[in-house]
Scaffold this motif. Structure first.
Motif, short mmCIF file in Angstrom:
data_model
loop_
_atom_site.label_atom_id
_atom_site.label_comp_id
_atom_site.label_asym_id
_atom_site.label_seq_id
_atom_site.Cartn_x
_atom_site.Cartn_y
_atom_site.Cartn_z
N ARG A 31 32.08 -37.96 -9.01
CA ARG A 31 32.29 -37.95 -7.57
C ARG A 31 30.94 -38.23 -6.91
N LEU A 32 30.90 -39.23 -6.07
CA LEU A 32 29.65 -39.64 -5.44
C LEU A 32 29.44 -39.02 -4.06
N ASP A 33 30.53 -38.54 -3.45
CA ASP A 33 30.44 -37.98 -2.10
C ASP A 33 30.38 -36.46 -2.11
N ASP A 34 30.17 -35.87 -3.28
CA ASP A 34 30.10 -34.41 -3.39
C ASP A 34 28.77 -34.03 -4.05
N PRO A 35 27.79 -33.58 -3.27
CA PRO A 35 26.46 -33.29 -3.84
C PRO A 35 26.44 -32.08 -4.77
N THR A 36 27.52 -31.30 -4.81
CA THR A 36 27.54 -30.11 -5.65
C THR A 36 27.98 -30.38 -7.07
N SER B 146 20.64 -43.52 -11.89
CA SER B 146 20.22 -44.28 -10.71
C SER B 146 21.37 -45.13 -10.17
N LEU B 147 22.29 -45.52 -11.05
CA LEU B 147 23.45 -46.30 -10.59
C LEU B 147 24.24 -45.53 -9.54
N TYR B 148 24.36 -44.23 -9.72
CA TYR B 148 25.13 -43.44 -8.76
C TYR B 148 24.52 -43.51 -7.36
N ASP B 149 23.20 -43.49 -7.27
CA ASP B 149 22.55 -43.59 -5.96
C ASP B 149 22.85 -44.94 -5.31
N GLU B 150 22.84 -46.00 -6.12
CA GLU B 150 23.14 -47.34 -5.59
C GLU B 150 24.57 -47.41 -5.07
N LEU B 151 25.50 -46.87 -5.84
CA LEU B 151 26.90 -46.90 -5.42
C LEU B 151 27.12 -46.06 -4.17
N LYS B 152 26.51 -44.89 -4.12
CA LYS B 152 26.65 -44.04 -2.95
C LYS B 152 26.08 -44.72 -1.71
N ALA B 153 24.96 -45.42 -1.86
CA ALA B 153 24.37 -46.15 -0.74
C ALA B 153 25.28 -47.26 -0.24
N PHE C 109 35.61 -48.63 -12.60
CA PHE C 109 36.21 -48.76 -11.27
C PHE C 109 35.48 -47.80 -10.34
N ALA C 110 35.32 -48.20 -9.08
CA ALA C 110 34.72 -47.33 -8.07
C ALA C 110 35.57 -47.41 -6.81
N SER C 111 35.69 -46.26 -6.14
CA SER C 111 36.52 -46.16 -4.94
C SER C 111 35.65 -45.98 -3.70
N ASP C 112 36.18 -46.41 -2.55
CA ASP C 112 35.53 -46.14 -1.27
C ASP C 112 36.37 -45.23 -0.38
N ARG C 113 37.45 -44.68 -0.93
CA ARG C 113 38.30 -43.78 -0.16
C ARG C 113 37.71 -42.37 -0.18
N PRO C 114 37.69 -41.68 0.95
CA PRO C 114 37.22 -40.30 0.95
C PRO C 114 37.97 -39.48 -0.09
N GLY C 115 37.23 -38.80 -0.93
CA GLY C 115 37.86 -38.04 -2.01
C GLY C 115 38.06 -38.83 -3.28
N GLY C 116 37.84 -40.13 -3.23
CA GLY C 116 37.92 -40.96 -4.43
C GLY C 116 39.34 -41.22 -4.89
N PHE C 117 39.52 -41.35 -6.19
CA PHE C 117 40.82 -41.64 -6.78
C PHE C 117 41.65 -40.35 -6.89
N ASP C 118 42.98 -40.50 -6.74
CA ASP C 118 43.84 -39.34 -6.97
C ASP C 118 44.43 -39.44 -8.39
N LYS C 119 45.23 -38.44 -8.76
CA LYS C 119 45.73 -38.39 -10.13
C LYS C 119 46.67 -39.55 -10.44
N TYR D 69 33.19 -42.92 -9.06
CA TYR D 69 32.95 -43.91 -10.11
C TYR D 69 33.57 -43.39 -11.40
N ILE D 70 34.21 -44.29 -12.12
CA ILE D 70 34.79 -43.90 -13.40
C ILE D 70 34.65 -45.06 -14.39
N ALA D 71 34.31 -44.72 -15.64
CA ALA D 71 34.15 -45.73 -16.70
C ALA D 71 34.94 -45.31 -17.92
N TRP D 72 35.57 -46.28 -18.55
CA TRP D 72 36.33 -46.04 -19.78
C TRP D 72 35.96 -47.08 -20.84
N PRO D 73 36.11 -46.74 -22.09
CA PRO D 73 35.97 -47.76 -23.14
C PRO D 73 37.17 -48.70 -23.11
#
Length: 417
Positions: free
Chosen positions: A119-124, A131-138, A161-171, A144-148
């Motif tokens: 989760r990129l929008d949750d600092p906790t 460093s990729l996470y900082d670029e994506l958040k900017a 895959f990366a989302s721009d929706r608040p809260g990210g991807f749902d189940k 952000y999610i990665a799979w083999p």
């Protein structure tokens, strides 16, 4: 994973069951309707566009492949929302040892992780802070999610895959991605292996011969007769040099020599058919009216590159490299020669033999480049060259006229034009 089967009672309405109709259509399209698309980057872009239209909040996606290529260890296909084409980047050998790679989600996946999710929008949120996470958040991305991406025989690649929706991807989004992955793996593996076959052929037999082979020219004895300017080059005293230097130095020497010779040949439309120990055979098909001129320009640029290489070798305490080049023109048989099980796609014929004899004659005459009278007449460059006279050539009834360059370098672009 969810079943791909439709309900027996009929088609599902939007919102019913696990598979909404629009999402099921994406999977059907990926498995069935992409068979006529050769390139995986086009399929990936269209898949991401369809996902976005279906309500899956994908704003960025990547495919990372390990590839078999003489220059690159891998490639990345990058899609961003709103783009109609993918960005394709290649990575040279050695990148796997860099801090940028070792401190990345890709390294985690390639080391055996089944998933990397952040989760990129949750600092906790705890976990590695790449460093990729900082670029994506900017860029305004929220998750952000990665799979083999599993190919056969344990070959592992990566999809993200990366989302721009608040809260990210749902189940439901995650469940759909996971159902999509096996189909994407199958579709991408087919395209990757097709590309691999083409790359390997281009690497070992050249681009023109590879096209012929992929088009079905694999029968022994099959081929065509073509007119061509022929160039044969050989490195002088290689046996002596290879006995003096360590193995790695010899390989470095050969690679530098072949780079100096090959790049100008290919740049000017020549086709390198084979490397023969410390020599090479190349042709310039006469279907190009500038074939002879292009061959001369290639020799000029190769001589300049070899002179630069010799300066570098002298700076390392090594002896300068000598070489011999023979040039002729004529008809050659271009096709498959060999045994029942092992074929070579090459050229044969008297014209090739004469070019080879001229290359050998450079040792006796002590001139690095010798050209036949037939080639010089076709090229129309008599005034640029020195006529050395007629020489007997083994296998040829009459002596042939032999020419050499009057200066250190063959021809300037101005005079060649």
């Amino acid at each position: 994973m969810h079943s791909l089967s439709r309900a027996s009672s009929g088609s599902l309405s939007e919102g019913e069951g696990t598979w909404p109709i629009r999402r099921r259509k994406i999977l059907d399209w990926l498995v069935i309707e992409t068979r006529d698309e050769r390139f995986i980057d086009n399929i990936f872009v269209e898949m991401c566009r369809r996902l976005s239209e279906a309500g899956v909040p994908v704003a960025r996606a990547t495919l990372h492949f390990r590839i078999h290529h003489p220059q690159w260890i891998g490639a990345r296909i990058l899609w961003r929302k709103g783009l109609s084409e993918a960005e394709i980047d290649t990575f040279e050998y050695g990148v796997e040892d860099t801090a940028l790679y070792l401190n990345s989600p890709l390294y985690e996946i390639n080391s055996g992780a089944d998933e990397v999710r952040r989760r990129l929008d949750d600092p906790t949120v705890d976990g590695p802070q790449y460093s990729l996470y900082d670029e994506l958040k900017a860029d305004g991305l929220t998750e952000y999610i990665a799979w083999p991406l599993e190919h056969t025989l344990g070959k592992r690649h990566v999809v993200t895959f990366a989302s721009d929706r608040p809260g990210g991807f749902d189940k439901d989004d995650i469940a759909f991605f996971q159902d999509l992955l096996p189909a994407l793996a199958l579709v991408s593996e087919i395209r990757l292996k097709n590309r691999l076959a083409r790359t390997l052929l281009e690497t070992y037999v050249g681009p023109h011969a590879s096209e012929q082979i992929l088009a079905g020219a694999t029968t022994r004895g099959s081929g065509v007769t073509v007119g061509a300017a022929i160039l044969i080059c050989d490195l002088r005293d290689f046996t002596h040099l290879s006995g003096l230097w360590p193995r790695d130095d010899v390989i470095e020497l050969l690679n530098g020599y072949f780079d100096a010779m090959s790049e100008p040949i290919e740049r000017h439309g020549g086709e390198i058919l084979k490397f023969m120990g410390d020599g090479l055979l190349a042709i310039f098909p006469l279907t190009n009216p500038m074939a002879c001129t292009n061959l001369l320009r290639a020799i000029g640029e190769a001589e300049a590159a070899l002179a630069k290489l010799n300066e570098e070798n002298l700076g390392k305490g090594r002896e300068p490299l000598g070489y011999g080049i023979g040039v002729h023109v004529g008809d050659v048989m271009y096709g498959n020669i060999g045994s029942r099980r092992r074929l070579d796609f090459t050229v044969i014929g008297p014209a090739v033999n004469i070019a080879s004899r001229l290359e050998g004659l450079t040792k006796e005459i002590k001139r690095p480049v010798l050209l036949s009278g037939a080639f010089v007449e076709m090229a129309g460059c008599e005034t640029e060259l020195e006529n050395l006279g007629a020489f007997p050539v083994r296998g040829v009834g009459e002596p042939i006229d032999v020419f050499a360059f009057t200066s250190d370098f063959p021809m300037s672009d101005k005079s060649a034009a």
